[in-house]
Design a protein around this motif. Structure first.
Motif, PDB file in Angstrom:
ATOM      1  N   MET A 158     -11.428  29.093  12.770  1.00 32.67           N
ATOM      2  CA  MET A 158     -10.601  29.754  11.767  1.00 32.67           C
ATOM      3  C   MET A 158     -10.659  31.260  12.025  1.00 32.67           C
ATOM      4  N   GLY A 159      -9.680  31.731  12.796  1.00 38.84           N
ATOM      5  CA  GLY A 159      -9.645  33.123  13.209  1.00 38.84           C
ATOM      6  C   GLY A 159      -8.962  34.027  12.206  1.00 38.84           C
ATOM      7  N   ALA A 160      -8.930  35.315  12.528  1.00 43.72           N
ATOM      8  CA  ALA A 160      -8.320  36.308  11.641  1.00 43.72           C
ATOM      9  C   ALA A 160      -7.208  37.056  12.372  1.00 43.72           C
ATOM     10  N   MET A 161      -7.575  38.105  13.100  1.00 38.60           N
ATOM     11  CA  MET A 161      -6.584  38.933  13.787  1.00 38.60           C
ATOM     12  C   MET A 161      -6.539  38.589  15.269  1.00 38.60           C
ATOM     13  N   VAL A 162      -5.372  38.797  15.865  1.00 35.92           N
ATOM     14  CA  VAL A 162      -5.194  38.653  17.311  1.00 35.92           C
ATOM     15  C   VAL A 162      -5.128  40.052  17.915  1.00 35.92           C
ATOM     16  N   GLY A 163      -5.895  40.286  18.982  1.00 38.13           N
ATOM     17  CA  GLY A 163      -5.848  41.577  19.666  1.00 38.13           C
ATOM     18  C   GLY A 163      -6.893  42.582  19.213  1.00 38.13           C
ATOM     19  N   VAL A 164      -7.603  42.297  18.107  1.00 41.60           N
ATOM     20  CA  VAL A 164      -8.683  43.178  17.650  1.00 41.60           C
ATOM     21  C   VAL A 164      -9.934  42.848  18.458  1.00 41.60           C
ATOM     22  N   THR A 165     -10.544  43.855  19.068  1.00 44.25           N
ATOM     23  CA  THR A 165     -11.625  43.626  20.018  1.00 44.25           C
ATOM     24  C   THR A 165     -12.759  42.785  19.446  1.00 44.25           C
ATOM     25  N   THR A 166     -13.195  43.093  18.230  1.00 39.81           N
ATOM     26  CA  THR A 166     -14.319  42.359  17.642  1.00 39.81           C
ATOM     27  C   THR A 166     -13.984  40.879  17.470  1.00 39.81           C
ATOM     28  N   ASN A 167     -12.793  40.599  16.959  1.00 45.42           N
ATOM     29  CA  ASN A 167     -12.392  39.208  16.735  1.00 45.42           C
ATOM     30  C   ASN A 167     -12.261  38.437  18.040  1.00 45.42           C
ATOM     31  N   GLU A 168     -11.618  39.046  19.022  1.00 48.71           N
ATOM     32  CA  GLU A 168     -11.378  38.357  20.296  1.00 48.71           C
ATOM     33  C   GLU A 168     -12.709  37.988  20.970  1.00 48.71           C
ATOM     34  N   LEU A 169     -13.687  38.875  20.871  1.00 52.34           N
ATOM     35  CA  LEU A 169     -14.993  38.592  21.468  1.00 52.34           C
ATOM     36  C   LEU A 169     -15.700  37.449  20.733  1.00 52.34           C
ATOM     37  N   ARG A 170     -15.559  37.414  19.418  1.00 53.77           N
ATOM     38  CA  ARG A 170     -16.166  36.318  18.659  1.00 53.77           C
ATOM     39  C   ARG A 170     -15.519  34.976  19.015  1.00 53.77           C
ATOM     40  N   TYR A 171     -14.187  34.983  19.152  1.00 56.33           N
ATOM     41  CA  TYR A 171     -13.498  33.737  19.544  1.00 56.33           C
ATOM     42  C   TYR A 171     -14.050  33.238  20.880  1.00 56.33           C
ATOM     43  N   ALA A 172     -14.142  34.168  21.842  1.00 54.95           N
ATOM     44  CA  ALA A 172     -14.576  33.789  23.188  1.00 54.95           C
ATOM     45  C   ALA A 172     -16.006  33.252  23.173  1.00 54.95           C
ATOM     46  N   GLY A 173     -16.890  33.929  22.441  1.00 57.33           N
ATOM     47  CA  GLY A 173     -18.275  33.487  22.366  1.00 57.33           C
ATOM     48  C   GLY A 173     -18.394  32.114  21.722  1.00 57.33           C
ATOM     49  N   PHE A 174     -17.652  31.898  20.651  1.00 60.57           N
ATOM     50  CA  PHE A 174     -17.678  30.608  19.957  1.00 60.57           C
ATOM     51  C   PHE A 174     -17.203  29.483  20.877  1.00 60.57           C
ATOM     52  N   LYS A 175     -16.089  29.715  21.557  1.00 55.89           N
ATOM     53  CA  LYS A 175     -15.540  28.683  22.444  1.00 55.89           C
ATOM     54  C   LYS A 175     -16.502  28.349  23.582  1.00 55.89           C
TER      55      LYS A 175
END
Length: 322
Positions: A158-175
């Motif tokens: 369950m993500g939030a913003m696309v393109g925001v550095t902090t969010n993108e890194l969390r997505y990648a780490g989780f995956k």
């Protein structure tokens, strides 16, 4: 050697006080991503503590929404003042803030990014970025969730913003963490845009589509709290493992109620404190070199430790210091 320099930087203000050195009169501005967000308010508490100890003036000015246009105007206003020595900023956009911050640097203002960052890999604009290792945080969330569901089942990102550095890194780490568990499938990825109501609706939709959903990761406060509301509305309290990010009071309540199973808390207080300390040390000439990134730590909050005294310092604050 670096540790010695840091220690020297911390001790010298005290030495100056004892022997009567003059106060340099620095003004350091802190520009948060959202001025009303408890994460950034906690950051301000840390910055204010350091500023008071060092005898510098802290200027607090930030947008009321995650808006790079408004944030750009704030940076331009700070440059125009002509009396700001350093800017600590959580950029709302990694590209849009590059030029305004470049102009600040050209005007002789020290620039340090906190939490989020700009695209400046060679550090020609900002001295350093002080933040969580968001990839590690996402990875920690994935590992925590995977172990909580026994290494198998369906989960949602369950993500939030696309393109925001902090969010993108969390997505990648989780995956990447989930990829270590062949028995777990990420069956849905959603983006709430940091809209709590939208996150609640998305969570309900995912649960309708996948009634056997074992767990979910809410990447930030509005998303995690929204997902908690969605789980409760769907009548799934205690049946879905929800791992959230950050430690705002709303999320802490969700932990107490059993809606959020675990929270990965950041250390915004430390980011603010170190930002002011590093800016001061650079201005005084105590330090001339910085790592490209300086990372702070995490703390996992669960129902078992949420009331512990150690946990309280990790919970974000909601009021500015008086």
């Amino acid at each position: 050697m670096r540790k010695t320099a840091l220690l020297f930087g911390f001790l010298l203000p005290l030495v100056g006080f004892v022997f009567g050195f003059s106060n340099p009169g620095y003004k350091i501005a802190l520009v948060p991503g959202i001025a009303t967000n408890p994460f950034y308010i906690s950051m301000y508490h840390g910055a204010k503590k350091a500023a008071d100890q060092l005898g510098v003036e802290l200027v607090w000015q930030g947008p009321n929404n995650w808006d790079f246009v408004e944030e750009t105007r704030i940076v331009e206003t700070l440059i125009a003042r002509g009396d700001i020595d350093a800017i600590l900023i959580a950029p709302c956009d990694p590209e849009a803030l590059k030029e305004p911050l470049r102009r600040a640097r050209e005007a002789g203002i020290v620039v340090i990014t906190v939490d989020t960052d700009i695209n400046d890999p060679e550090a020609r604009i900002r001295l350093t970025n002080i933040a969580s290792d968001n990839y590690l945080g996402g990875y920690l969330a994935g590992e925590t969730l995977a172990k909580a569901i026994g290494g198998k089942g369906k989960v949602a990102l369950m993500g939030a913003m696309v393109g925001v550095t902090t969010n993108e890194l969390r997505y990648a780490g989780f995956k990447d963490a989930i990829a270590n568990y062949p028995g777990i499938q990420i069956v849905s990825t959603q983006y709430s845009g940091e809209d709590q109501a939208k996150a609640a609706e998305q969570m309900q939709t995912v649960l309708l589509t996948f009634p056997d959903l074992a767990g979910a990761f809410g990447v930030d406060t509005p998303t995690a709290h929204g997902c908690a509301i969605g789980i409760r509305t769907a009548g799934k309290t205690g049946k879905v493992v929800l791992v959230g990010f950050d430690a705002q009071p709303l999320e802490i309540e969700d932990v107490h109620e059993g809606l959020i199973t675990m929270l990965v808390a950041q250390a915004p207080y430390a980011m603010g404190y170190l930002g002011v300390q590093f800016a001061y040390d650079y201005l005084e000439g105590f330090l001339s070199g910085f790592p490209g990134n300086f990372t702070t730590g995490f703390y996992v909050i669960t129902k078992d430790n949420v009331s512990a005294s150690e946990t309280q310092k990790w919970i974000y604050q909601t009021e500015l210091p008086k």
